[in-house]
Scaffold this active site. Structure first.
Site, mmCIF file in Angstrom:
data_model
loop_
_atom_site.group_PDB
_atom_site.id
_atom_site.type_symbol
_atom_site.label_atom_id
_atom_site.label_comp_id
_atom_site.label_asym_id
_atom_site.label_seq_id
_atom_site.Cartn_x
_atom_site.Cartn_y
_atom_site.Cartn_z
ATOM 1 C CE1 TYR A 166 1.532 -20.185 -9.008
ATOM 2 C CE2 TYR A 166 0.698 -21.007 -6.916
ATOM 3 C CZ TYR A 166 0.543 -20.237 -8.048
ATOM 4 O OH TYR A 166 -0.604 -19.510 -8.221
ATOM 5 C CG ASN A 213 -8.096 -24.145 -3.035
ATOM 6 O OD1 ASN A 213 -7.470 -23.683 -2.091
ATOM 7 N ND2 ASN A 213 -7.752 -25.250 -3.643
HETATM 8 N N1 UFG Z 1 -7.260 -33.251 -4.690
HETATM 9 C C1 UFG Z 1 -7.594 -34.581 -4.678
HETATM 10 N N2 UFG Z 1 -7.699 -35.211 -5.879
HETATM 11 C C2 UFG Z 1 -7.493 -34.581 -7.081
HETATM 12 C C3 UFG Z 1 -7.162 -33.214 -7.068
HETATM 13 C C4 UFG Z 1 -7.042 -32.574 -5.847
HETATM 14 O O1 UFG Z 1 -7.773 -35.188 -3.622
HETATM 15 O O2 UFG Z 1 -7.605 -35.239 -8.108
HETATM 16 C C5 UFG Z 1 -7.172 -32.555 -3.403
HETATM 17 C C6 UFG Z 1 -5.824 -31.920 -3.162
HETATM 18 O O3 UFG Z 1 -4.934 -32.831 -2.580
HETATM 19 C C7 UFG Z 1 -6.192 -30.742 -2.252
HETATM 20 C C8 UFG Z 1 -7.611 -30.366 -2.712
HETATM 21 O O4 UFG Z 1 -8.106 -31.499 -3.403
HETATM 22 O O5 UFG Z 1 -6.262 -31.183 -0.937
HETATM 23 C C9 UFG Z 1 -7.632 -29.171 -3.648
HETATM 24 O O6 UFG Z 1 -6.682 -29.399 -4.676
HETATM 25 P P1 UFG Z 1 -6.550 -28.476 -5.978
HETATM 26 O O7 UFG Z 1 -5.522 -29.123 -6.851
HETATM 27 O O8 UFG Z 1 -7.908 -28.269 -6.539
HETATM 28 O O9 UFG Z 1 -6.056 -27.097 -5.405
HETATM 29 P P2 UFG Z 1 -4.768 -26.783 -4.488
HETATM 30 O O10 UFG Z 1 -5.292 -26.553 -3.097
HETATM 31 O O11 UFG Z 1 -3.704 -27.778 -4.626
HETATM 32 O O12 UFG Z 1 -4.152 -25.478 -5.155
HETATM 33 C C10 UFG Z 1 -4.849 -24.283 -5.400
HETATM 34 C C11 UFG Z 1 -4.220 -23.596 -6.609
HETATM 35 C C12 UFG Z 1 -2.801 -23.236 -6.312
HETATM 36 C C13 UFG Z 1 -2.743 -22.391 -5.073
HETATM 37 C C14 UFG Z 1 -3.453 -23.071 -3.922
HETATM 38 C C15 UFG Z 1 -3.496 -22.144 -2.759
HETATM 39 O O13 UFG Z 1 -4.261 -24.459 -7.719
HETATM 40 O O14 UFG Z 1 -2.296 -22.498 -7.396
HETATM 41 O O15 UFG Z 1 -4.770 -23.427 -4.304
HETATM 42 O O16 UFG Z 1 -4.495 -22.500 -1.881
HETATM 43 F F1 UFG Z 1 -1.467 -22.192 -4.714
#
Ligand code: UFG
Length: 333
Positions: free
Chosen positions: A142, A171
């Site tokens: 990605y 985020n």
């Molecule tokens: N998390 C949990 N439980 C869940 C979902 C998420 O603990 O059910 C945690 C993840 O591990 C992470 C945090 O919450 O630590 C945020 O997770 P998100 O899935 O909400 O967002 P991400 O940080 O993984 O990803 C987002 C976008 C991506 C982008 C990234 C860049 O979805 O497209 O931010 O910062 F690349």
């Protein structure tokens, strides 16, 4: 002022951009296949061309009239985990098809492109807060394909003079306080909507906390949550800066510069909704860096960007209003 073509304009962030542009009297045409987006997310006065953003016929229809001045390119697949499982899907859609769009754009006389990029271009941070000069070392397809397209933009700028601003979001969260649009992914993988859905439904498994043994204050991952309307505002400012000629070719971070742990987000959801969602500590999710926090100093300087909805509770509250009023997302609209 010419029109603005928004690919993926019916998606979560795209629909907030379209609404912001219309509120500022910009003419908009949306190109979206509605695979992830929703027709109901669009204002009635925004033209929708329904289909593939790389389809030459549809691009011809959108661009040949000659009145599209800027393209905001949002259409993409955006699930980090899925990109590791199915890299071909991400290279095809986020890179190959985006290059076809870019080729059509440079032939059409469009002046500039605003590109939806991501903090995932940095990979595991070596320094926090992350500024734009931080090494780019994506840890998944990605981020890799988003970075590859940023690089293509730089070379196309040099060869053909097409301006660009690549906006690297941290985020994205929340929903327009004006109501009616919000986040509706299927499946939902993001933390805040998962917690809010849990509060609403109460049933099913607890929301997993992906790891509590990270080197952070409470052991859970820290992220920089930025309101979707503030992201939308930055896209408009990027168009205006290219229009005025104050920006030619630039990559810019968008975040609030403040990090919150997963547990702090759970606490905020509890305070805003009055109910603490049921959660359970689970294994780490592959590919998650411990801390991602932006330096958005360049966005302030180059775009004059000032995020309005910075407080985590306020961001969660706008998301909560959307989820409460649309418990089944656009399905209930
Ligand atoms: N998390 C949990 N439980 C869940 C979902 C998420 O603990 O059910 C945690 C993840 O591990 C992470 C945090 O919450 O630590 C945020 O997770 P998100 O899935 O909400 O967002 P991400 O940080 O993984 O990803 C987002 C976008 C991506 C982008 C990234 C860049 O979805 O497209 O931010 O910062 F690349």
């Amino acid at each position: 002022m010419g029109r603005i073509l928004v690919t993926g304009g019916a998606g979560y962030i795209g629909s907030h951009i379209v609404r912001d542009l219309r509120r500022n009297d910009r003419e908009v045409v949306v190109l979206d296949d509605l695979s992830e987006g929703h027709r109901a997310a669009l204002p009635e006065d925004a033209e929708l061309i329904e289909g593939d953003f790389a389809d030459p016929k549809l691009l011809g229809r959108a661009l040949d009239s000659g009145d599209v001045e800027f393209v905001v390119h949002m259409a993409a697949f955006c699930q980090v985990g899925e990109s590791v499982e199915e890299p071909a899907k991400y290279y095809r859609n986020n890179l190959d098809k985006s290059l076809r769009l870019l080729d059509a754009v440079r032939r059409s006389g469009v002046r500039g492109v605003v590109f939806s990029s991501t903090a995932a271009v940095y990979g595991d941070p070596v320094d926090v807060p992350i500024d734009e000069d931080h090494p780019r070392a994506p840890t998944n397809p990605y981020g890799e394909t988003k970075l590859a397209f940023e690089r293509a933009l730089a070379w196309f700028h040099r060869a053909y003079g097409v301006r660009y601003v690549a906006l690297r979001y941290f985020n994205a969260a929340g929903a327009d306080p004006g109501g009616g649009i919000g986040e509706d992914h299927d499946p939902e993988t993001h933390l805040i909507p998962r917690l809010l859905r849990k509060v609403l439904s109460g049933d099913g498994d607890p929301v997993p906390i992906f790891g509590d043994d990270y080197p952070t204050t409470d052991g859970t991952c820290v992220r920089d949550y930025v309101h979707v309307n503030d992201l939308a505002q930055a896209h408009r400012l990027a168009v205006e800066a290219m229009e005025e000629g104050s920006l030619e070719a630039e990559s810019i971070n968008l975040g609030n510069g403040e990090g919150f742990s997963v547990r702090e987000v759970i606490d905020a959801v509890g305070r805003v909704t009055g109910t603490r969602p049921e959660t359970a500590v689970a294994a780490r999710r592959p590919g998650d860096p411990a801390i991602l926090v932006a330096s958005s100093e360049r966005a302030a300087r180059r775009l004059g960007w000032r995020p309005q909805l910075r407080k985590l509770e306020r961001i969660v509250e706008t998301a909560w209003n959307w989820h409460r009023e649309h418990p089944r997302g656009y399905g209930a609209a």
